[in-house]
Design a protein around this motif. Structure first.
Motif, PDB file in Angstrom:
ATOM      1  N   THR A 160      18.550   5.741  85.934  1.00 11.19           N
ATOM      2  CA  THR A 160      18.259   4.319  85.944  1.00 11.19           C
ATOM      3  C   THR A 160      16.777   4.249  85.440  1.00 11.19           C
ATOM      4  O   THR A 160      15.916   5.216  85.524  1.00 11.19           O
ATOM      5  N   ALA A 161      16.332   3.378  84.584  1.00 13.25           N
ATOM      6  CA  ALA A 161      15.055   2.989  84.146  1.00 13.25           C
ATOM      7  C   ALA A 161      14.363   2.364  85.026  1.00 13.25           C
ATOM      8  O   ALA A 161      14.558   1.873  85.804  1.00 13.25           O
ATOM      9  N   GLN A 162      12.892   2.569  84.774  1.00 13.11           N
ATOM     10  CA  GLN A 162      11.813   1.966  85.346  1.00 13.11           C
ATOM     11  C   GLN A 162      11.627   0.754  84.914  1.00 13.11           C
ATOM     12  O   GLN A 162      12.255   0.109  83.730  1.00 13.11           O
ATOM     13  N   LEU A 163      11.331  -0.344  85.650  1.00 12.45           N
ATOM     14  CA  LEU A 163      11.255  -1.836  85.307  1.00 12.45           C
ATOM     15  C   LEU A 163       9.826  -2.301  85.347  1.00 12.45           C
ATOM     16  O   LEU A 163       9.104  -1.810  86.097  1.00 12.45           O
ATOM     17  N   ASN A 164       9.708  -2.761  84.227  1.00  9.84           N
ATOM     18  CA  ASN A 164       8.272  -3.624  84.119  1.00  9.84           C
ATOM     19  C   ASN A 164       8.250  -5.046  83.964  1.00  9.84           C
ATOM     20  O   ASN A 164       9.408  -5.565  83.367  1.00  9.84           O
ATOM     21  N   ALA A 165       7.482  -5.972  84.496  1.00  8.32           N
ATOM     22  CA  ALA A 165       7.511  -7.358  84.545  1.00  8.32           C
ATOM     23  C   ALA A 165       7.471  -7.954  83.231  1.00  8.32           C
ATOM     24  O   ALA A 165       6.316  -7.802  82.549  1.00  8.32           O
ATOM     25  N   VAL A 166       8.126  -8.969  82.671  1.00  7.29           N
ATOM     26  CA  VAL A 166       8.240  -9.638  81.637  1.00  7.29           C
ATOM     27  C   VAL A 166       9.008 -11.052  81.743  1.00  7.29           C
ATOM     28  O   VAL A 166       9.863 -11.129  82.372  1.00  7.29           O
ATOM     29  N   ASP A 167       7.981 -11.960  81.573  1.00 11.08           N
ATOM     30  CA  ASP A 167       8.395 -13.388  81.912  1.00 11.08           C
ATOM     31  C   ASP A 167       9.081 -13.654  83.440  1.00 11.08           C
ATOM     32  O   ASP A 167      10.248 -14.238  83.579  1.00 11.08           O
ATOM     33  N   GLY A 168       8.560 -12.847  84.151  1.00 14.04           N
ATOM     34  CA  GLY A 168       8.972 -13.101  85.646  1.00 14.04           C
ATOM     35  C   GLY A 168      10.390 -12.402  86.098  1.00 14.04           C
ATOM     36  O   GLY A 168      11.045 -12.379  86.981  1.00 14.04           O
TER      37      GLY A 168
END
Length: 147
Positions: free
Chosen positions: A66-74
């Motif tokens: 699974t990929a790391q997540l970054n915050a974009v538009d909440g």
């Protein structure tokens, strides 16, 4: 697929190879769920026509995850992902198709950056090997790179 109005010439097709843990599941997901026609294949890889682009699922179970997540538009956007920018009607049809197949979305279909220059329809989901895909659309493709 027709060229976007802001690009009168067809773009050159891209090629993307990515790891999967199970070719049969990849064939079902990309072929049946997404509706990508299958091209050549071997016991270790499968070519798919992804909206006129060549994507290749390579059997490499140790490279999936699974990929790391970054915050974009909440929302938590998978950092490593690939996808396509579609005309709005095709994006809506793709969303309906994915929903009909019971796809679990990382980010369900919605309009991101409402009222801003980069306003776009987007959705994120994972293939069975954890590869993240994004399908997006702009009501005005000329705003693709708008700041």
């Amino acid at each position: 697929m027709k060229a976007p109005a802001s690009n009168p010439d067809m773009l050159s097709p891209f090629h993307l190879a990515f790891p999967v843990h199970d070719l049969a599941l990849a064939r079902k997901f990309y072929g049946e769920t997404l509706g990508c026609p299958e091209g050549r294949s071997s016991p270790e890889w499968i070519d798919f026509n992804f909206y006129g682009h060549q994507i290749v699922a390579h059997l490499a179970p140790e490279a999936t995850g699974t990929a790391q997540l970054n915050a974009v538009d909440g929302h938590g956007v998978p950092v490593r992902h690939f996808g396509i920018v579609l005309p709005m009607a095709e994006w809506e049809a793709a969303a309906a198709r994915l929903e009909a197949h019971g796809t679990e979305f990382v980010i369900a279909p919605y309009i991101r950056f409402k009222g801003e220059p980069g306003e776009q329809a987007t959705m994120f989901f994972l293939d069975p090997s954890g590869n993240a895909l994004e399908l997006k659309a702009f009501s005005d493709i000329g705003r693709l790179f708008a700041k």
